[in-house]
Design a protein around this motif. Sequence first.
Motif, PDB file in Angstrom:
ATOM      1  N   UNK A  89      60.648  32.252  41.460  1.00  0.00           N
ATOM      2  CA  UNK A  89      62.145  31.845  41.377  1.00  0.00           C
ATOM      3  C   UNK A  89      62.297  30.243  41.019  1.00  0.00           C
ATOM      4  N   UNK A  90      62.316  29.619  42.002  1.00  0.00           N
ATOM      5  CA  UNK A  90      62.863  28.912  42.601  1.00  0.00           C
ATOM      6  C   UNK A  90      61.787  27.188  42.387  1.00  0.00           C
ATOM      7  N   UNK A  91      60.233  28.210  42.189  1.00  0.00           N
ATOM      8  CA  UNK A  91      59.406  27.221  41.576  1.00  0.00           C
ATOM      9  C   UNK A  91      60.117  26.488  40.379  1.00  0.00           C
ATOM     10  N   UNK A  92      59.880  28.115  39.566  1.00  0.00           N
ATOM     11  CA  UNK A  92      60.637  28.311  37.851  1.00  0.00           C
ATOM     12  C   UNK A  92      61.455  26.788  37.582  1.00  0.00           C
ATOM     13  N   UNK A  93      63.008  27.517  38.427  1.00  0.00           N
ATOM     14  CA  UNK A  93      63.969  26.559  38.078  1.00  0.00           C
ATOM     15  C   UNK A  93      63.508  24.979  38.726  1.00  0.00           C
ATOM     16  N   UNK A  94      63.266  25.181  39.708  1.00  0.00           N
ATOM     17  CA  UNK A  94      62.594  23.435  40.064  1.00  0.00           C
ATOM     18  C   UNK A  94      61.443  22.689  38.861  1.00  0.00           C
ATOM     19  N   UNK A  95      60.683  23.903  38.211  1.00  0.00           N
ATOM     20  CA  UNK A  95      59.542  22.922  37.114  1.00  0.00           C
ATOM     21  C   UNK A  95      60.342  23.275  36.005  1.00  0.00           C
ATOM     22  N   UNK A  96      61.026  23.971  35.302  1.00  0.00           N
ATOM     23  CA  UNK A  96      62.060  24.225  34.025  1.00  0.00           C
ATOM     24  C   UNK A  96      62.777  23.674  33.776  1.00  0.00           C
ATOM     25  N   UNK A  97      64.047  23.504  34.977  1.00  0.00           N
ATOM     26  CA  UNK A  97      65.467  23.153  34.866  1.00  0.00           C
ATOM     27  C   UNK A  97      65.245  21.970  35.557  1.00  0.00           C
ATOM     28  N   UNK A  98      65.641  22.094  36.994  1.00  0.00           N
ATOM     29  CA  UNK A  98      65.956  21.492  37.928  1.00  0.00           C
ATOM     30  C   UNK A  98      64.955  19.401  37.303  1.00  0.00           C
ATOM     31  N   UNK A  99      64.005  19.976  36.392  1.00  0.00           N
ATOM     32  CA  UNK A  99      63.305  18.723  36.575  1.00  0.00           C
ATOM     33  C   UNK A  99      63.111  18.001  35.324  1.00  0.00           C
ATOM     34  N   UNK A 100      63.602  19.571  33.958  1.00  0.00           N
ATOM     35  CA  UNK A 100      64.199  19.095  32.909  1.00  0.00           C
ATOM     36  C   UNK A 100      62.617  19.188  32.803  1.00  0.00           C
ATOM     37  N   UNK A 101      61.555  20.245  32.451  1.00  0.00           N
ATOM     38  CA  UNK A 101      60.366  19.907  32.030  1.00  0.00           C
ATOM     39  C   UNK A 101      60.212  20.129  30.536  1.00  0.00           C
ATOM     40  N   UNK A 102      61.207  21.016  29.784  1.00  0.00           N
ATOM     41  CA  UNK A 102      61.212  20.663  28.749  1.00  0.00           C
ATOM     42  C   UNK A 102      61.743  19.370  27.718  1.00  0.00           C
ATOM     43  N   UNK A 103      62.003  18.741  28.507  1.00  0.00           N
ATOM     44  CA  UNK A 103      62.146  17.459  28.188  1.00  0.00           C
ATOM     45  C   UNK A 103      60.507  16.559  28.157  1.00  0.00           C
ATOM     46  N   UNK A 104      59.438  17.119  28.944  1.00  0.00           N
ATOM     47  CA  UNK A 104      58.391  16.232  28.647  1.00  0.00           C
ATOM     48  C   UNK A 104      57.499  17.154  28.209  1.00  0.00           C
ATOM     49  N   UNK A 105      57.583  17.634  27.177  1.00  0.00           N
ATOM     50  CA  UNK A 105      56.633  18.415  26.537  1.00  0.00           C
ATOM     51  C   UNK A 105      55.033  18.862  26.423  1.00  0.00           C
ATOM     52  N   UNK A 106      54.357  17.315  27.304  1.00  0.00           N
ATOM     53  CA  UNK A 106      53.052  17.213  27.104  1.00  0.00           C
ATOM     54  C   UNK A 106      52.939  18.554  28.776  1.00  0.00           C
ATOM     55  N   UNK A 107      54.040  17.989  29.663  1.00  0.00           N
ATOM     56  CA  UNK A 107      53.688  19.249  31.122  1.00  0.00           C
ATOM     57  C   UNK A 107      53.548  21.186  30.525  1.00  0.00           C
ATOM     58  N   UNK A 108      54.623  21.516  29.120  1.00  0.00           N
ATOM     59  CA  UNK A 108      54.427  22.267  29.270  1.00  0.00           C
ATOM     60  C   UNK A 108      53.011  23.135  28.467  1.00  0.00           C
ATOM     61  N   UNK A 109      51.784  22.241  28.372  1.00  0.00           N
ATOM     62  CA  UNK A 109      51.248  22.569  28.606  1.00  0.00           C
ATOM     63  C   UNK A 109      50.006  21.890  29.794  1.00  0.00           C
ATOM     64  N   UNK A 110      50.374  21.256  30.598  1.00  0.00           N
ATOM     65  CA  UNK A 110      48.954  21.326  31.010  1.00  0.00           C
ATOM     66  C   UNK A 110      49.097  22.002  32.278  1.00  0.00           C
TER      67      UNK A 110
END
Length: 592
Positions: free
Chosen positions: A47-68
Amino acid sequence: MSYLKKYKLPLLWLRRHTSSRDFMLISSALVGFTAGMAAVILKTIVHYLYIMLAYGGRLFDRPVLLVVLPIIGILLTVVVVQLFFKGKVEGGTAGILYSIAQKSSIVRRSKMYSYVITSGITAGFGGSAGLESPIVVTGSAIGSNFGRSYHLNYRERTLLLACGAAAGVAAVFNAPVAGVLFAVEILLTDISIAAFIPLMIAAVVGTLCSTLTLDEDLLFYVGNVEGFKAGNIPFYMLLGALTGLISVYYTRTVHWIENIFEPLSGNVYKRALIGGLCLGLLIMLFPPLFGQGYESIKMLQRDHADLLLEDSWLNFFGTNEWLIVGFTGALALVKVIASTLTMASGGKGGNFGPSMFVGAFAGFFFSKLINLTELGNVPIHSFTMVGMAGILSGVMHAPLMGIFLIAEITGGYTLMIPLMVVSATSYAVVKYFEPYSLEAKKLAQRGELLTHNKDTTVLRIMKIRHLIETEFQPVSPDATLRELVEVIAHSRRNLFPVVNTKGTLEGIILLEDIREIMFKTDKYDLVKTKELMVKPPVLVQHDDSMAEVMKKFDESGAWNLPVVEGEKYLGFVSKSSIFTKYRKLLIKTTNV
């Protein structure tokens, strides 16, 4: 080692000084606590790893990371499996069913922690798979190995295995009744009333583990549902039919994609790269597929479905109700592909969580469509939750578990009638097309699945290789009658296989067929055994299922049949040995 001895000594004392029933009750609580804490640890980390990557780090602002990131997660999982577990982290819930059916409920010790590690890596890095199945495997392994440590019999070991699974499910969802029903509907094919007590104890202890240690954000709880209106029954029935058809699509899509990846099983890293890349591209198109998806379900429940489009390329077209409907409907279908790609490429996880995701989005899509087309005015929140029960019932073939899980998640029984209508309808539709659940289908095709039919269950447990009798005296086809009589004189059998120098069975000789010629001494050196032999009525292959063997006995009317591997003679199997083994297994597997 000293710690383990200290841990075991009190329980060994209890084992000797308490009744079997009391020891099982104590054991179920200990297994429930251990499995519940394993679920808490895994849920918290992911849960916390997901929150950190997806939302805390605004992963969705960097679409390339969604692939990597999903590729990295799957590759890391494969590396861990290959280096630390010798490539042996397989099976999921189907593996537990196989252990119950074929391995006397003995689960490898490494499964007590291997699935926690590997599924945590997969889901934490965005793999589109659920954690519930790994938790079930972990809890089952804990229960099985607890039973092995204290030398419990098959029935007791199977019950503790189910206790571990029940505690895991109960801890994840804070739903003890659903945990018990999961064990009863999916794992246990035959259960006595007395067995419910250990299951309930384990489920309650598992629930307490999550209730006392997890924050509210980690518990999947929804209270925003509207009351039931009888006028909406036709719509609930239609939703049940829709979720039933989607469940059929789910099951068949999973097996279709798995078959595509099967040729790549020899090169695990190539498979991980290809599957991870396909998954990453799919997540880039549909960002809510990143991770388990529970945050997306909560968005639907909080009336924030428009936020699902915020990180999507579809946001370019703006936000309107019809676009939301189309996007959520597409998500319900592509989630199946995403979760299957995750696991087929080497990631670890299960289909429990994805089933809930698909159900929630299917329910939201259906109800939103009904309201937009003005065919009715149905409560979207309620249909979203009830849709989850429909897919769970269809994919897992567990309608009771689906009903009570959603009832517990929503904090009451307000939706009980809609849940029953949708689950029953979905289950009926699925059973028409798919007689077995997603997890059980492959086992059923191989004849390795326990069923609620006790005769079928026992026959599937039995293996022909364990019943081959080798004390029959073989004779050469070129041996004389004199040599045959000599063999008969030193044998207690009345049946003799005729085997050539290559080990191939050419025929059989029955004592009753040669009784008359045996006493004609003038023919002892003139008659060869190949002149006296007859072809066996039918041959049993060493890998035949017991159902096939019994069919051959019925059709031939024989009491003994030869067993071969290809053409090579191995021995005989007799009806008497099968009946003896059957009686033993029937006693062993009755009244779990």
